[in-house]
Structures are given as C-alpha cells and as structure tokens.
Design an enzyme around this catalytic site. Structure first.
Site, PDB file in Angstrom:
ATOM      1  N   ASN A   1      20.418  -1.942  42.745  1.00 30.73           N
ATOM      2  CA  ASN A   1      20.761  -3.298  43.183  1.00 30.73           C
ATOM      3  C   ASN A   1      22.239  -3.551  42.874  1.00 30.73           C
ATOM      4  O   ASN A   1      22.647  -3.528  41.705  1.00 30.73           O
ATOM      5  CB  ASN A   1      19.859  -4.296  42.438  1.00 30.73           C
TER       6      ASN A   1
ATOM      7  N   HIS B   1      25.585  -7.342  41.390  1.00 30.93           N
ATOM      8  CA  HIS B   1      26.568  -7.738  40.379  1.00 30.93           C
ATOM      9  C   HIS B   1      27.927  -7.070  40.555  1.00 30.93           C
ATOM     10  O   HIS B   1      28.894  -7.447  39.892  1.00 30.93           O
ATOM     11  CB  HIS B   1      25.999  -7.553  38.974  1.00 30.93           C
TER      12      HIS B   1
ATOM     13  N   HIS C   1      20.630  -8.734  47.303  1.00 31.94           N
ATOM     14  CA  HIS C   1      19.953 -10.028  47.446  1.00 31.94           C
ATOM     15  C   HIS C   1      20.917 -11.026  48.077  1.00 31.94           C
ATOM     16  O   HIS C   1      21.930 -11.382  47.470  1.00 31.94           O
ATOM     17  CB  HIS C   1      19.520 -10.501  46.047  1.00 31.94           C
TER      18      HIS C   1
ATOM     19  N   ARG D   1      21.478 -14.469  48.609  1.00 27.52           N
ATOM     20  CA  ARG D   1      20.964 -15.755  48.128  1.00 27.52           C
ATOM     21  C   ARG D   1      21.422 -16.890  49.036  1.00 27.52           C
ATOM     22  O   ARG D   1      22.492 -16.818  49.638  1.00 27.52           O
ATOM     23  CB  ARG D   1      21.466 -16.020  46.703  1.00 27.52           C
TER      24      ARG D   1
ATOM     25  N   ARG E   1      25.971 -16.741  46.097  1.00 24.12           N
ATOM     26  CA  ARG E   1      26.751 -16.679  44.846  1.00 24.12           C
ATOM     27  C   ARG E   1      27.356 -15.296  44.601  1.00 24.12           C
ATOM     28  O   ARG E   1      28.346 -15.182  43.898  1.00 24.12           O
ATOM     29  CB  ARG E   1      25.897 -17.095  43.652  1.00 24.12           C
TER      30      ARG E   1
ATOM     31  N   GLU F   1      16.820  -8.041  49.647  1.00 24.32           N
ATOM     32  CA  GLU F   1      16.013  -8.967  48.857  1.00 24.32           C
ATOM     33  C   GLU F   1      16.311 -10.370  49.353  1.00 24.32           C
ATOM     34  O   GLU F   1      17.491 -10.720  49.531  1.00 24.32           O
ATOM     35  CB  GLU F   1      16.497  -8.854  47.410  1.00 24.32           C
TER      36      GLU F   1
ATOM     37  N   THR G   1      16.229 -13.906  39.539  1.00 18.97           N
ATOM     38  CA  THR G   1      14.882 -14.239  40.005  1.00 18.97           C
ATOM     39  C   THR G   1      13.962 -14.317  38.793  1.00 18.97           C
ATOM     40  O   THR G   1      13.818 -13.343  38.074  1.00 18.97           O
ATOM     41  CB  THR G   1      14.379 -13.147  40.977  1.00 18.97           C
TER      42      THR G   1
ATOM     43  N   GLU H   1       6.343  -5.159  44.763  1.00 22.46           N
ATOM     44  CA  GLU H   1       7.238  -4.837  43.652  1.00 22.46           C
ATOM     45  C   GLU H   1       6.751  -5.659  42.464  1.00 22.46           C
ATOM     46  O   GLU H   1       6.786  -6.889  42.487  1.00 22.46           O
ATOM     47  CB  GLU H   1       8.691  -5.179  43.991  1.00 22.46           C
TER      48      GLU H   1
ATOM     49  N   HIS I   1      13.057  -5.476  37.684  1.00 21.28           N
ATOM     50  CA  HIS I   1      13.537  -6.610  36.899  1.00 21.28           C
ATOM     51  C   HIS I   1      13.613  -6.283  35.418  1.00 21.28           C
ATOM     52  O   HIS I   1      12.603  -5.982  34.788  1.00 21.28           O
ATOM     53  CB  HIS I   1      12.699  -7.881  37.098  1.00 21.28           C
TER      54      HIS I   1
HETATM   55  N1  PXP Z   1      13.945  -6.583  41.846  1.00 26.48           N
HETATM   56  C1  PXP Z   1      14.002  -7.883  42.183  1.00 26.48           C
HETATM   57  C2  PXP Z   1      12.985  -8.397  43.147  1.00 26.48           C
HETATM   58  C3  PXP Z   1      15.011  -8.723  41.677  1.00 26.48           C
HETATM   59  O1  PXP Z   1      15.054 -10.018  42.039  1.00 26.48           O
HETATM   60  C4  PXP Z   1      15.996  -8.174  40.830  1.00 26.48           C
HETATM   61  C5  PXP Z   1      17.112  -9.038  40.343  1.00 26.48           C
HETATM   62  O2  PXP Z   1      17.965  -9.321  41.401  1.00 26.48           O
HETATM   63  C6  PXP Z   1      15.899  -6.811  40.516  1.00 26.48           C
HETATM   64  C7  PXP Z   1      14.847  -6.043  41.006  1.00 26.48           C
HETATM   65  C8  PXP Z   1      16.887  -6.149  39.618  1.00 26.48           C
HETATM   66  O3  PXP Z   1      16.767  -6.707  38.359  1.00 26.48           O
HETATM   67  P1  PXP Z   1      17.797  -6.306  37.215  1.00 26.48           P
HETATM   68  O4  PXP Z   1      19.147  -6.762  37.654  1.00 26.48           O
HETATM   69  O5  PXP Z   1      17.285  -7.040  36.024  1.00 26.48           O
HETATM   70  O6  PXP Z   1      17.722  -4.817  37.076  1.00 26.48           O
END
Ligand code: PXP
Length: 250
Positions: free
Chosen positions: A9, A12, A52, A54, A58, A79, A110, A160, A200
């Site tokens: 992901n 960030h 993601h 949003r 952001r 996402e 999330t 998931e 997550h």
């Molecule tokens: N999966 C989903 C559905 C999420 O919302 C997130 C956070 O954006 C992640 C995975 C990744 O989570 P993390 O950044 O805590 O690894």
C-alpha cells in the site's frame, strides 16, 4: 501451498508528497512519486500495488491512480469507500481489484471493517457494477461470522480480514482472542470459496502472529513498509517483508 503474496500500500508515499506539495500538485519538485515507488516495489517482488483514493484526497490523488493504472505491471488494487463518486471513478479506471472499505473523514486510517449487513443494499448494486466491468471485488471486514457470510451472499470474490486489533493487542489475552477470531473467520471464508486476504497494522514483528492464520493468499501492508523504507529503501524493505512472509505455511 503457494506462496503468500504481498500487496504494498503506497498511500503514505503520497502522504509525504502532500505534506509539502498539496497546494502545488503541478510543481516539478512534487516528490516522492508514488508511481515510481510502486515500480520499485514490483521489481522487489510485490505481487500487487494498493492505493486508497479517499473522498478527501488527503494522500493519493486521482492522477496518481490514473498513472498507476498505466504503469503497474502486476496488479492494481484500488481501496475505496462505497460512494457514487468513487465507484464511478473505479469504473473509469478499471483497476484489477477493488477493496471496499468504510471511510470516515475524521479517522487517521481505516478503523473498523465495513459493515456488510447495514450497507447491504448499496453494496449490492456497486458489487454488480464493478464486477460487470471485470473488476474483482474484495471486502475489508472484521473477522465476524455474519460478515463473512454476507460477503459471500453479496458475491464478493475476496475478503480482506481486518488484522488491526491483533496487531495492536495490548495483552496476551486480547491477542489470543483476536487470533482465534481471525483463524475461525479464515476457515469460514475458505469454506465459502472466498479468497482470504488480510491487512492493517501488519509489521515486521507481528507478521509471526499473522502466520498462525490459515488459508491466507495475500497481505496488504502499507505503513510499516514505508516506515522501514525510510531507513533501508523500498527495495530492501519489500524484500525483508517477503523474506518473513516466505515462512508462512498456510
Ligand atoms: N488494508 C486496508 C483495507 C487498509 O485500509 C489499510 C490501511 O490503508 C491497509 C490494508 C494497510 O494498513 P497498514 O498501513 O496499517 O499496513
């Protein structure tokens, strides 16, 4: 048992760029570029890239997703919240997969799984529209039997499982309880022919706990990989995580 796949992901990476360039998106100095990082993650062995979009934009921007669609060679997982605007966007971009998540503006990330029972009606039509466009649908849910059953009834291909509570467990008791819930949820989902993913809060330490959940096909990991990459670079950060994931025995 085939290998456990990693979806990175890259939200960030965009967070860092937006911290300085949110008001200057066209600046030639706007960096780091999430699309360039996605390519590095793919070369390092990631099976997919997750982003993601949003509602408040952001971090990831529409243009990032358009460029990811053009550049991601493995698999693009979008996402997203189930809102008309974002569903229309997904239908225009046609990612390989979407992962439907709940979304509140106030949250930092999330926070809980999507409630498929409360949102059943609006999800039904979105799932049908997305699948008709050839997009596989995943649902990000808490490890609760009723939610697994609802995902199956809604026709999702993938669930998931939300691992945030396990990742952030503050006592061994909570950790044990949460692991049991995830193990049972994975079993139930597998029996319903759902692909079982998890995500997550997964990091280089708690990945050993994740290995105790059966039937996993893919992990979606963001924050910890981006944080590790600050020290060692993305290639090494992804490869280190893949090295740990290789120990998974299903
Ligand atoms: N999966 C989903 C559905 C999420 O919302 C997130 C956070 O954006 C992640 C995975 C990744 O989570 P993390 O950044 O805590 O690894």
């Amino acid at each position: 048992m085939s290998a456990l796949h990693l979806g990175v992901n890259i939200d960030h990476v965009a967070t860092l760029r937006q911290a300085r360039y949110a008001t200057m998106p066209e600046s030639k100095n706007a960096e780091p570029d999430p699309v360039a990082i996605a390519s590095i993650c793919e070369r390092a062995g990631a099976s997919g890239i997750t982003a993601h979009l949003r509602a408040d934009r952001r971090h990831v921007q529409d243009r990032d997703i358009e460029r990811l669609r053009e550049n991601v060679m493995t698999k693009l997982n979008l996402e997203m919240g189930n809102t008309p605007e974002i569903v229309d966007f997904a239908l225009r971009i046609v990612p390989d997969e979407v992962c439907l998540v709940p979304e509140k503006r106030e949250e930092i990330t999330t926070e809980g799984g999507l409630d498929l029972i409360v949102n059943r009606r609006s999800l039904t039509s979105s799932v049908q529209r997305l699948q008709a466009a050839g997009i596989r649908v995943s649902m990000f849910i808490d490890p609760v039997p009723e939610q697994i059953d609802a995902a199956s009834e809604l026709g999702a291909e993938i669930v998931e499982l939300h691992t945030g509570k396990l990742a952030n467990a503050y006592t061994e008791k909570v950790e044990r309880q949460e692991l049991e819930r995830l193990q049972e949820a994975a079993e139930r989902a597998k029996n319903l022919n759902l692909q079982v993913n998890a995500g997550h809060g997964i990091n280089y330490r708690n990945i050993s706990l994740i290995h105790k959940i059966p039937h996993l096909v893919e992990l979606n990991i963001g924050h910890s990989i981006v944080a590790r990459a600050v020290f060692v670079g993305f290639e090494a950060a992804v490869q280190e995580m893949l090295g740990l994931m290789a120990e998974y025995r299903g």
